[in-house]
Scaffold this motif. Structure first.
Motif, PDB file in Angstrom:
ATOM      1  N   PRO A   1       0.804  -1.227   0.000  1.00 60.28           N
ATOM      2  CA  PRO A   1       0.000   0.000   0.000  1.00 60.28           C
ATOM      3  C   PRO A   1       0.833   1.272   0.000  1.00 60.28           C
ATOM      4  CG  PRO A   1       0.064  -0.945   2.201  1.00 60.28           C
ATOM      5  CD  PRO A   1       0.735  -1.937   1.291  1.00 60.28           C
ATOM      6  N   ASN A   2       2.087   1.179   0.408  1.00 57.93           N
ATOM      7  CA  ASN A   2       2.909   2.383   0.538  1.00 57.93           C
ATOM      8  C   ASN A   2       3.978   2.504  -0.546  1.00 57.93           C
ATOM      9  OD1 ASN A   2       1.647   3.226   3.085  1.00 57.93           O
ATOM     10  ND2 ASN A   2       2.571   1.358   3.890  1.00 57.93           N
ATOM     11  N   GLY A   3       3.851   1.659  -1.555  1.00 53.74           N
ATOM     12  CA  GLY A   3       4.746   1.807  -2.694  1.00 53.74           C
ATOM     13  C   GLY A   3       6.195   1.444  -2.428  1.00 53.74           C
ATOM     14  N   ALA A   4       6.412   0.407  -1.631  1.00 55.92           N
ATOM     15  CA  ALA A   4       7.794  -0.091  -1.496  1.00 55.92           C
ATOM     16  C   ALA A   4       8.317  -0.463  -2.881  1.00 55.92           C
ATOM     17  CB  ALA A   4       7.827  -1.319  -0.578  1.00 55.92           C
ATOM     18  N   ASN A   5       9.574  -0.216  -3.101  1.00 51.89           N
ATOM     19  CA  ASN A   5      10.159  -0.439  -4.424  1.00 51.89           C
ATOM     20  C   ASN A   5      10.542  -1.908  -4.597  1.00 51.89           C
ATOM     21  OD1 ASN A   5      11.270  -0.107  -6.923  1.00 51.89           O
ATOM     22  ND2 ASN A   5      13.156   0.861  -6.189  1.00 51.89           N
ATOM     23  N   PHE A   6       9.506  -2.715  -4.873  1.00 53.77           N
ATOM     24  CA  PHE A   6       9.716  -4.152  -5.056  1.00 53.77           C
ATOM     25  C   PHE A   6      10.350  -4.428  -6.413  1.00 53.77           C
ATOM     26  CE2 PHE A   6       6.074  -5.673  -2.067  1.00 53.77           C
ATOM     27  CZ  PHE A   6       6.950  -5.652  -1.005  1.00 53.77           C
ATOM     28  N   ILE A   7      11.270  -5.370  -6.431  1.00 56.24           N
ATOM     29  CA  ILE A   7      11.847  -5.841  -7.689  1.00 56.24           C
ATOM     30  C   ILE A   7      11.942  -7.361  -7.625  1.00 56.24           C
ATOM     31  CG2 ILE A   7      13.211  -3.775  -8.245  1.00 56.24           C
ATOM     32  CD1 ILE A   7      15.600  -5.196  -6.901  1.00 56.24           C
ATOM     33  N   TRP A   8      11.965  -7.988  -8.770  1.00 54.80           N
ATOM     34  CA  TRP A   8      12.187  -9.434  -8.828  1.00 54.80           C
ATOM     35  C   TRP A   8      13.632  -9.669  -9.237  1.00 54.80           C
ATOM     36  CZ3 TRP A   8       8.746 -12.532  -6.685  1.00 54.80           C
ATOM     37  CH2 TRP A   8       7.423 -12.090  -6.566  1.00 54.80           C
ATOM     38  N   VAL A   9      14.335 -10.448  -8.452  1.00 56.71           N
ATOM     39  CA  VAL A   9      15.768 -10.636  -8.651  1.00 56.71           C
ATOM     40  C   VAL A   9      16.039 -12.071  -9.094  1.00 56.71           C
ATOM     41  CG1 VAL A   9      18.032 -10.603  -7.545  1.00 56.71           C
ATOM     42  CG2 VAL A   9      16.287  -8.925  -6.889  1.00 56.71           C
ATOM     43  N   ASN A  10      16.621 -12.196 -10.287  1.00 56.63           N
ATOM     44  CA  ASN A  10      17.094 -13.499 -10.744  1.00 56.63           C
ATOM     45  C   ASN A  10      18.383 -13.825 -10.012  1.00 56.63           C
ATOM     46  OD1 ASN A  10      15.586 -14.782 -13.023  1.00 56.63           O
ATOM     47  ND2 ASN A  10      15.719 -12.679 -13.789  1.00 56.63           N
ATOM     48  N   ALA A  11      18.364 -14.842  -9.197  1.00 55.93           N
ATOM     49  CA  ALA A  11      19.577 -15.149  -8.442  1.00 55.93           C
ATOM     50  C   ALA A  11      19.542 -16.604  -8.014  1.00 55.93           C
ATOM     51  CB  ALA A  11      19.688 -14.250  -7.211  1.00 55.93           C
ATOM     52  N   VAL A  12      20.704 -17.125  -7.764  1.00 58.02           N
ATOM     53  CA  VAL A  12      20.798 -18.474  -7.207  1.00 58.02           C
ATOM     54  C   VAL A  12      20.737 -18.397  -5.686  1.00 58.02           C
ATOM     55  CG1 VAL A  12      22.262 -20.511  -6.972  1.00 58.02           C
ATOM     56  CG2 VAL A  12      22.109 -19.313  -9.175  1.00 58.02           C
ATOM     57  N   ASN A  13      21.437 -17.410  -5.149  1.00 55.36           N
ATOM     58  CA  ASN A  13      21.481 -17.254  -3.694  1.00 55.36           C
ATOM     59  C   ASN A  13      20.530 -16.158  -3.233  1.00 55.36           C
ATOM     60  OD1 ASN A  13      23.504 -19.245  -3.296  1.00 55.36           O
ATOM     61  ND2 ASN A  13      24.996 -17.774  -4.097  1.00 55.36           N
ATOM     62  N   LEU A  14      20.140 -16.271  -1.993  1.00 55.62           N
ATOM     63  CA  LEU A  14      19.202 -15.324  -1.395  1.00 55.62           C
ATOM     64  C   LEU A  14      19.784 -13.907  -1.386  1.00 55.62           C
ATOM     65  CD1 LEU A  14      16.535 -15.143   0.321  1.00 55.62           C
ATOM     66  CD2 LEU A  14      18.030 -15.359   2.328  1.00 55.62           C
ATOM     67  N   PRO A  15      19.075 -12.937  -1.987  1.00 53.72           N
ATOM     68  CA  PRO A  15      19.560 -11.554  -1.901  1.00 53.72           C
ATOM     69  C   PRO A  15      19.395 -11.018  -0.475  1.00 53.72           C
ATOM     70  CG  PRO A  15      17.874 -11.819  -3.619  1.00 53.72           C
ATOM     71  CD  PRO A  15      17.864 -13.061  -2.792  1.00 53.72           C
ATOM     72  N   SER A  16      20.250 -10.084  -0.099  1.00 55.95           N
ATOM     73  CA  SER A  16      20.191  -9.561   1.269  1.00 55.95           C
ATOM     74  C   SER A  16      18.929  -8.747   1.512  1.00 55.95           C
ATOM     75  CB  SER A  16      21.422  -8.702   1.554  1.00 55.95           C
ATOM     76  OG  SER A  16      21.444  -7.611   0.650  1.00 55.95           O
ATOM     77  N   ASN A  17      18.315  -8.244   0.441  1.00 55.97           N
ATOM     78  CA  ASN A  17      17.110  -7.425   0.599  1.00 55.97           C
ATOM     79  C   ASN A  17      15.840  -8.191   0.236  1.00 55.97           C
ATOM     80  OD1 ASN A  17      17.829  -7.547  -2.073  1.00 55.97           O
ATOM     81  ND2 ASN A  17      17.327  -5.404  -2.525  1.00 55.97           N
ATOM     82  N   ALA A  18      15.898  -9.529   0.336  1.00 51.10           N
ATOM     83  CA  ALA A  18      14.730 -10.358   0.028  1.00 51.10           C
ATOM     84  C   ALA A  18      13.613 -10.097   1.028  1.00 51.10           C
ATOM     85  CB  ALA A  18      15.121 -11.831   0.045  1.00 51.10           C
ATOM     86  N   VAL A  19      12.363 -10.254   0.571  1.00 45.96           N
ATOM     87  CA  VAL A  19      11.194  -9.968   1.412  1.00 45.96           C
ATOM     88  C   VAL A  19      10.809 -11.221   2.195  1.00 45.96           C
ATOM     89  CG1 VAL A  19       8.749  -9.359   1.363  1.00 45.96           C
ATOM     90  CG2 VAL A  19      10.384  -8.144  -0.113  1.00 45.96           C
ATOM     91  N   ARG A  20      10.687 -11.055   3.520  1.00 49.41           N
ATOM     92  CA  ARG A  20      10.287 -12.162   4.394  1.00 49.41           C
ATOM     93  C   ARG A  20       8.795 -12.430   4.233  1.00 49.41           C
ATOM     94  NH1 ARG A  20      13.658  -8.779   7.829  1.00 49.41           N
ATOM     95  NH2 ARG A  20      11.841  -7.440   7.895  1.00 49.41           N
ATOM     96  N   GLY A  21       8.433 -13.685   4.059  1.00 47.69           N
ATOM     97  CA  GLY A  21       7.020 -13.989   3.894  1.00 47.69           C
ATOM     98  C   GLY A  21       6.452 -14.877   4.976  1.00 47.69           C
ATOM     99  N   GLY A  22       7.290 -15.575   5.698  1.00 50.12           N
ATOM    100  CA  GLY A  22       6.784 -16.488   6.717  1.00 50.12           C
ATOM    101  C   GLY A  22       7.937 -17.150   7.434  1.00 50.12           C
ATOM    102  N   ARG A  23       7.645 -18.290   8.043  1.00 50.93           N
ATOM    103  CA  ARG A  23       8.695 -19.024   8.760  1.00 50.93           C
ATOM    104  C   ARG A  23       8.276 -20.478   8.905  1.00 50.93           C
ATOM    105  NH1 ARG A  23       6.020 -20.647  12.670  1.00 50.93           N
ATOM    106  NH2 ARG A  23       4.738 -19.370  14.047  1.00 50.93           N
ATOM    107  N   THR A  24       9.269 -21.329   9.071  1.00 49.42           N
ATOM    108  CA  THR A  24       8.973 -22.725   9.354  1.00 49.42           C
ATOM    109  C   THR A  24       8.700 -22.889  10.845  1.00 49.42           C
ATOM    110  OG1 THR A  24      11.223 -23.383   9.925  1.00 49.42           O
ATOM    111  CG2 THR A  24      10.641 -23.378   7.577  1.00 49.42           C
ATOM    112  N   ASN A  25       8.219 -24.071  11.221  1.00 49.69           N
ATOM    113  CA  ASN A  25       7.993 -24.288  12.658  1.00 49.69           C
ATOM    114  C   ASN A  25       9.314 -24.398  13.408  1.00 49.69           C
ATOM    115  OD1 ASN A  25       8.870 -26.823  12.037  1.00 49.69           O
ATOM    116  ND2 ASN A  25       7.174 -27.912  12.990  1.00 49.69           N
TER     117      ASN A  25
END
Ligand SMILES: [Zn+2]
Length: 394
Positions: A318-342
């Protein structure tokens, strides 16, 4: 000149006497100490070394909202503080790591107290306690005290969460659906008034109390984050404190609350847009794919595809965060957290490449660092042929 030097020497000596320590230390965390903290973030304890917390039920001070006022958040997310000069250098490092945890994940800032501040927290060293803190912003001085082996970042993040107006989730109205109490270790305490501010109920992921809680939901083996701020706690703090700008401005919204600004994360083979959602399954909070038309979230877990219609949250921007899609093999440092495992491992939001015949599409999926990238399709959990990470560039 000689006189001046004597004066300087005497002044320093008097201050040392006053503080009772060999070297003068400022009553705030220095920039050098924060630089150290940024290189040494809190890591998740494994469960053989659970986060040490004060004896259950002993730590809260002013845990109830004041009539007519309710809990108060810190103005503009700024928390003026003083730091006890009796903390040793290594203890100051622990404090720095705790404060930096909030600085990195939220817009909240602990700032050195100045004369014009009318509310502040004194961060004190008290060997007679593990940890204790006033809850929410009060008038004048309040404290967060730490002693012994509880002068560690995980315990301090927990107590400072109370300072920020976070409460315990074991007082949530629905807590009995989620946990039981091992009465040999602790007694259940009360459930909050339903009118109590909703923002105060998100510390589930913090607390374990050494076996006090017994999880009830299938697949759940533990309570507590093991030290760091939990993914959901970060989201709640950013909501509570209006951290809307930059990469803290995205929100997960229950599908029943008419979410807008959904984040598209691919398409079906027939071209239907798919959005990013998440749902709870077997103790995991799993990013998946959202079919907006029928209000369904599919998540991948345990080799299968699981359909969810209730308690679904969709990712919104809703606030216009500057989302981008990153082609990568490894996790980018600015990846968006979506959840967690138990097991409290963070799960990230991705687009996952699928192929069918000569057709290639991207679909929303999940990335778990320890196991890889998956989506679901046709009833199956499917490993991604290629991955694009959702990242934020603000
Ligand atoms: Zn607590």
């Amino acid at each position: 000149m000689e006189k001046l030097l004597v004066f300087v020497f005497s002044f320093a000596a008097i201050l040392q006497l006053a503080f009772g320590v060999g070297a003068l230390k400022p009553n705030y965390i220095t920039e050098e100490e924060f630089a150290f903290a940024r290189k040494n973030p809190i890591r998740v304890n494994n469960f053989t070394a659970p986060l040490e917390l004060p004896p259950y039920g002993t730590e809260g001070q002013v845990p109830h909202p004041r009539p007519g006022f309710g809990p108060r958040f810190w103005t503009n997310g700024q928390v003026p503080y003083t730091l006890d000069p009796t903390f040793t250098d290594s203890q100051r490092e622990q404090v720095a790591i705790a404060l930096n945890t909030y600085h990195e994940a939220t817009c909240i800032r602990f700032i050195p107290k100045e004369g014009h501040h009318t509310s502040w927290v004194d961060i004190l060293h008290d060997p007679t306690v593990c940890g204790v803190a006033h809850v929410c912003m009060n008038n004048g001085a309040q404290f967060a005290k730490f002693g012994g082996t509880c002068v560690n970042p995980g315990t301090m993040v927990h107590e400072l969460g109370h300072t920020l107006c976070m409460g315990h989730e074991q007082t949530r109205l629905d807590r009995d659906n989620w946990i039981g109490f091992n009465t040999a270790i602790c007694q259940p305490h009360g459930i909050d008034n339903p009118d109590f501010d909703r923002g105060l109920h998100k510390l589930y992921d913090y607390v374990s109390y050494s076996g006090c809680f017994q999880p009830k939901q299938p697949g759940v083996t533990k309570c507590g984050s093991g030290g760091p701020l939990a993914v959901l706690d970060i989201e709640v703090l950013n909501e509570m404190y209006g951290c809307n700008s930059g990469c803290q401005g995205y929100r997960y919204v229950n599908k029943n609350n008419n979410p807008s600004s959904l984040v598209q994360a691919g398409t079906e083979f027939n071209g239907e847009p798919l959005y990013s959602c998440r749902a709870y399954h077997q103790g995991d909070i799993i990013p998946g794919k959202y079919h907006q038309g029928r209000g369904e979230c599919h998540v991948a877990w345990g080799g299968g595809e699981h359909s969810k219609f209730d308690n679904i949250e969709v990712l919104t921007n809703p606030n216009g965060a500057n989302f981008i899609w990153v082609n990568a093999v490894n996790l980018p440092s600015n990846a968006v957290r979506g959840g967690r495992t138990n097991e409290r491992e963070t799960i990230y939001v991705i687009q996952c490449q699928l192929q069918s015949g000569d057709q290639t599409v991207w679909m929303p999926g999940k990335f778990i660092p320890s196991t890889g990238a998956y989506t679901s399709y046709g009833g199956q959990e499917i490993r991604c042929a290629a991955v694009q990470f959702l990242a934020c560039n603000n």
